[in-house]
Structure formats: structure tokens, C-alpha cells
Design an enzyme around this catalytic site. Structure first.
Site, PDB file in Angstrom:
ATOM      1  N   ARG A   1       0.831  -1.214   0.000  1.00  0.00           N
ATOM      2  CA  ARG A   1       0.000   0.000   0.000  1.00  0.00           C
ATOM      3  C   ARG A   1       0.861   1.257   0.000  1.00  0.00           C
ATOM      4  NH1 ARG A   1      -2.624   0.146   6.066  1.00  0.00           N
ATOM      5  NH2 ARG A   1      -0.845  -0.652   7.209  1.00  0.00           N
TER       6      ARG A   1
ATOM      7  N   GLY B   1      -4.855  -1.899   0.305  1.00  0.00           N
ATOM      8  CA  GLY B   1      -3.909  -0.856  -0.075  1.00  0.00           C
ATOM      9  C   GLY B   1      -4.138   0.484   0.597  1.00  0.00           C
TER      10      GLY B   1
ATOM     11  N   ASP C   1      12.220  -7.205   6.691  1.00  0.00           N
ATOM     12  CA  ASP C   1      11.752  -6.193   5.738  1.00  0.00           C
ATOM     13  C   ASP C   1      11.661  -4.815   6.380  1.00  0.00           C
ATOM     14  OD1 ASP C   1       9.526  -7.753   7.012  1.00  0.00           O
ATOM     15  OD2 ASP C   1       8.340  -6.088   6.254  1.00  0.00           O
TER      16      ASP C   1
END
Length: 491
Positions: free
Chosen positions: A97, A130, A256
Site C-alpha cells: 500500500r 492498499g 523487511d
């Protein structure tokens, strides 16, 4: 890719060098359009530092740019691909997103990413919509700017625009888009992605791009990828030590969320510790305490080992030699972290020089703080002020004995007591983004559309080390303890 309305670009000189990398590392993706736009908060000082036109960004065209309704001419927005270990389990990820609008050069020549968060679905969205909620985006704005004020490397927040959309979570919430500024969005997970799904040539291309963007080639000799590994290890050791020194709990230290630039990123389930306790966990999904406050340094080295694994083909052609090089580099993390952390803790106690017995002095204080459930921030700020009446621990016999040892330690150094006090003032904030004050600001903004509470909080967070005018309202310890406060991955 759907056509977007274009803004003739006379205001921002955006580039996107990332698209020169292998195409599997990104997907071209325009932001989604939103039904209405309202500039809720705008970071004028950051815009000024970056040399951005404040007039343009606060105009109708500028707000449409910050919401994703319009893009600048000659720019190619992208969503970035990456993978990651989430709570220890490897998975394919990517910007689900978020859209990278481009890169800009600041007035001193440094390159920064401009990214929209909550800007709609991408090829990496998986089952998500998103979108982002106003509360989550304002929370990231507050805490990231608070971290900046504390002097901790972090992504920054340029603006939050409400979108007029309903975002469905457990309930219907207001939608928003945040503009994030970062030195880059290259993560350990970016390297994991290309290591698992690309070729050695593609891995080398990413590593070379990273070296060129974040490190000066003139600074190293020999194998540049060993240098890259060592510099990332150093920057992460320093970053995590800074987190520990102010009681910051990140909450989701997946690979991440480990940036190669050494910036803090992703302010979803993070929070600041009130009562000192190494087992402090705020995240509602971290049920086993993997990312507890006291575990953060160890998770840091685990994440860096995953980074080192991705670089093995570049460290040496012989795998056994490459593994040995990587292990040698990773083995330096513990000493680096301890050096940064103990130096920081000495500074918090007004100590300039290093003595071995300092470790016992520091650890015995922390042990007392845990037993007495002392507030982490206020313990050190009160020691700085010489105020020994506000914390129960200070009345104990054990503390008084510790206090005498500490005072003797200060006398043993060449610096004066006034110099020690000045060092403590620079090292011990009186103000942090306390969880209760952050929530208070968010409730006023979301329920009452009253942004003055948030603005007042942001104002004091700009100068957290200011001992000349301490704002007691923002330093009061909440009645409920840290353990009762829960956070969620809203960002």
C-alpha cells in the site's frame, strides 16, 4: 497502468534511478485516486530542509500530489518488491500500500525517496485493500518526528492528507495518505528477495546501487561488498543502541523493516517504555515476546546474519571462504553494540571516560529500576536535575548506596560537575512520545477533528532535551503501566 492527471513540474525535481535496476525489483504503479483531500498536517521545517516549495505543496495541485490524485510530469511511480522474515518465517512481500513517487536531491546533495503510504493496491497487496487509516498515519507522523527530535536516525513524515474514504478494519475508519521521506527504502528484505528470486548479476546490481547511493566509494579498498556488510552492521548496531537508550520498542523487527541506510522504519506496533522492564512488549501479535525491548539487540544480529547470507556470492567465489568472511563480520556486532550502548549509558550518567567498573554501576541501577518499577525516562531526567523526591526508588537504602558510588565515580574524572550535568542534559530527554499523550492527540484528531492537541505534542517533541523549560504535562507518568498498553500494525 491507468493514466493519471499530470502536474506540470516546475516545483519538484524528482528522479527515479531505482527503475534502472532489474525490473523484478519493482512494478510501475500509479497511486489510487481518492474522493476528497484535506491537508491535515504538513511538516514545514522538513520541507524547508529538503528545499521543497512549501507554497506548491500546500496548494490544490500540491495536496493532490500528496494524496496521489495527481503525479508530476516525467515521473514513473513504482511499488518495490522485497521479501522478509516475519517473526522468523520467510515470505514474499513488497509494497502492498505504498508508492515510491521518486527521488529528490536536498540542498546539500543528499538523495531522498518520496513515498506515499495508503495510496492503494499494488501487485504486492496480497489480500489487502492498499489503504491506510487516518489514526495510523497520524501516529506514524507523531512518533517518527518524535524520534527525529530525539536524534535517532529515522524516516520522516512530510504530510498527512485525509482522503474522504471509509477504510474497513474491525470497524469503519477514516482514510488517509502519509508522505514518507527516507534516505532510501532498500531493506534487508530487498536483498533477500533478489537473492532468492534473482541472479548473481541482479544481486550485484542491487549491491552496487546501494553502495553508490549510501556509501562513498573512496572510503574503502578491496572487496566493496565486505565493506557494505560491515557498514550495515555498524549502522544497525548504532541504531538499536539508540533505541535502547531512550526506551523505544519497535515491535516488528522483521527483516523487511531493517533498512540498509540505518534509519528506523515502520511505526506500526511501536511504543515507548514507561516502567523499565526488559520484557516490555506492546504489539498485540507478539505473543511470545520475540521483539521485546530486551531482545532487540539480539534480534538485530539475527537480522544482520540474514543480510550476510544474501551477500555470500559477492563476498568470495568460494562458498566456504564467503561464509567465513560473513561470520567474521557478524561476530563484530556484539562488541560494536556494547560500545555504542555503554558509551550512551555513561553519558546518561554524566561519565566521560571509560572504566570497567562502569558496567556494574549501570547494571545495578537498571536492576533497581526494574524491581522498583521505576519510570525509565524520568529516572534519568530526575538524576540529571538532582531531583531525588519524585521516584520511590530514590528513597531506598539500596539506591542511596548506589548514589554514593556514582558520585565518587563522577569525582574521579577530569571534567567538572557542571560539565557532567551538561552531558546528562544532552543524553536524557525530559519528553518522549508517551503512549498516553500520543493516544490523547489521536483521539482528539479522529473523533473531534481537533488537531491542536497533536500540534502541541509535536511542538514539545522538537526539543526533548530542553531543560530550561520542562513541560510537566508531557513528562507525567501515566497511572496505568506499560504492560497494559497494546499496539497494532496499523501503519
Amino acid at each position: 497502468m491507468k493514466n493519471k492527471e499530470i502536474i506540470i513540474n516546475n516545483y519538484l525535481n524528482l528522479e527515479n534511478n531505482y527503475i534502472k535496476l532489474p525490473k523484478k525489483l519493482f512494478s510501475e504503479q500509479n497511486p489510487s485516486e481518492v474522493p476528497s483531500t484535506n491537508l491535515v498536517v504538513f511538516n514545514e521545517s522538513l520541507a524547508s530542509d529538503l528545499g521543497l516549495s512549501e507554497e506548491f505543496l500546500q496548494s490544490d495541485d500540491g495536496i493532490n500530489f500528496l494524496s496521489g490524485n495527481k503525479i508530476l510530469e516525467d515521473t514513473i511511480p513504482i511499488a518495490q518488491a522485497y521479501a522478509g522474515h516475519q517473526f522468523g518465517h520467510f515470505t514474499m512481500l513488497g509494497d502492498g500500500r505504498a508508492i515510491l513517487l521518486g527521488e529528490l536531491k536536498s540542498q546539500n546533495g543528499e538523495r531522498f525517496d518520496i513515498q506515499l503510504k495508503g495510496s492503494g493496491r499494488t501487485p504486492y497487496s496480497r489480500g489487502g485493500d492498499g489503504k491506510a487509516t487516518l489514526g495510523a498515519m497520524l501516529r506514524e507522523y507523531i512518533i517518527s518526528e518524535g524520534m527525529h527530535g530525539l536524534g535517532i536516525p529515522t524516516t520522516r513524515s512530510l504530510a498527512v492528507v485525509s482522503t474522504g474514504e471509509d477504510v474497513i478494519r474491525e470497524e469503519i475508519l477514516k482514510g488517509a495518505v502519509l508522505t514518507r521521506i527516507a534516505k532510501s527504502h532498500i531493506r534487508v528484505g530487498t536483498f533477500q528477495f533478489i537473492s532468492n528470486y534473482g541472479t548473481i548479476e541482479e544481486l550485484k546490481a542491487l549491491a552496487d546501487y546501494t553502495l553508490n547511493r549510501h556509501l562513498k566509494k573512496a572510503e574503502y579498498e578491496g572487496n566493496p561488498y565486505i565493506y557494505l556488510l560491515n557498514e550495515v552492521i555498524k549502522s544497525q548496531a548504532k541504531l538499536i543502541s539508540k533505541w535502547q537508550l531512550v526506551g523505544f520498542v519497535h515491535g516488528v523487527m522483521n527483516t523487511d523493516n531493517v533498512t540498509i541506510s540505518g534509519e528506523t522504519i515502520d511505526y506500526g506496533p511501536c511504543a515507548f517504555m514507561d516502567v523499565y522492564d526488559p520484557d516490555t512488549v506492546f504489539s498485540s501479535i507478539d505473543i511470545n515476546g520475540r521483539y521485546a525491548y530486551g531482545n532487540q539487540p539480539k534480534i538485530g544480529v539475527w537480522n544482520l546474519a540474514r543480510f550476510a547470507e544474501t551477500l555470500l556470492p559477492l563476498l568470495d567465489e568460494d562458498l566456504e571462504s564467503a561464509v567465513e568472511i560473513a561470520q567474521n563480520s557478524i561476530s563484530k556486532y556484539s562488541d560494536l553494540y556494547n560500545k555504542y550502548w555503554y558509551t550512551g549509558m555513561r553519558a546518561k550518567l554524566g561519565i566521560f571516560n571509560e572504566k570497567e567498573e562502569d558496567k556494574e554501576l549501570i547494571q545495578s541501577l537498571l536492576t533497581m529500576m526494574k524491581r522498583f518499577k521505576a519510570d525509565y525516562t524520568n529516572t534519568f531526567s530526575n538524576l540529571t536535575l538532582g531531583n531525588l523526591s519524585d521516584i520511590d526508588m530514590f528513597a531506598s537504602k539500596e539506591f542511596k548506596m548506589w548514589y554514593e558510588v556514582w558520585k565518587e565515580r563522577l569525582k574521579s574524572q577530569n571534567q567538572s560537575s557542571e560539565e557532567s550535568k551538561m552531558l546528562m542534559e544532552k543524553s536524557n530527554p525530559t519528553i518522549i512520545p508517551r503512549n498516553n499523550r500520543v493516544e490523547e492527540a489521536l483521539v482528539a484528531a479522529i473523533k473531534d477533528s481537533d488537531y491542536s492537541v497533536m500540534q502541541s505534542l509535536l511542538d514539545v517533541l522538537k526539543n526533548p532535551y530542553d531543560y530550561s523549560s520542562i513541560n510537566e504535562y508531557y513528562s507525567i507518568v501515566p497511572k496505568s503501566t506499560s504492560c497494559t498498553y497494546k499496539t497494532y500494525c496499523g501503519t
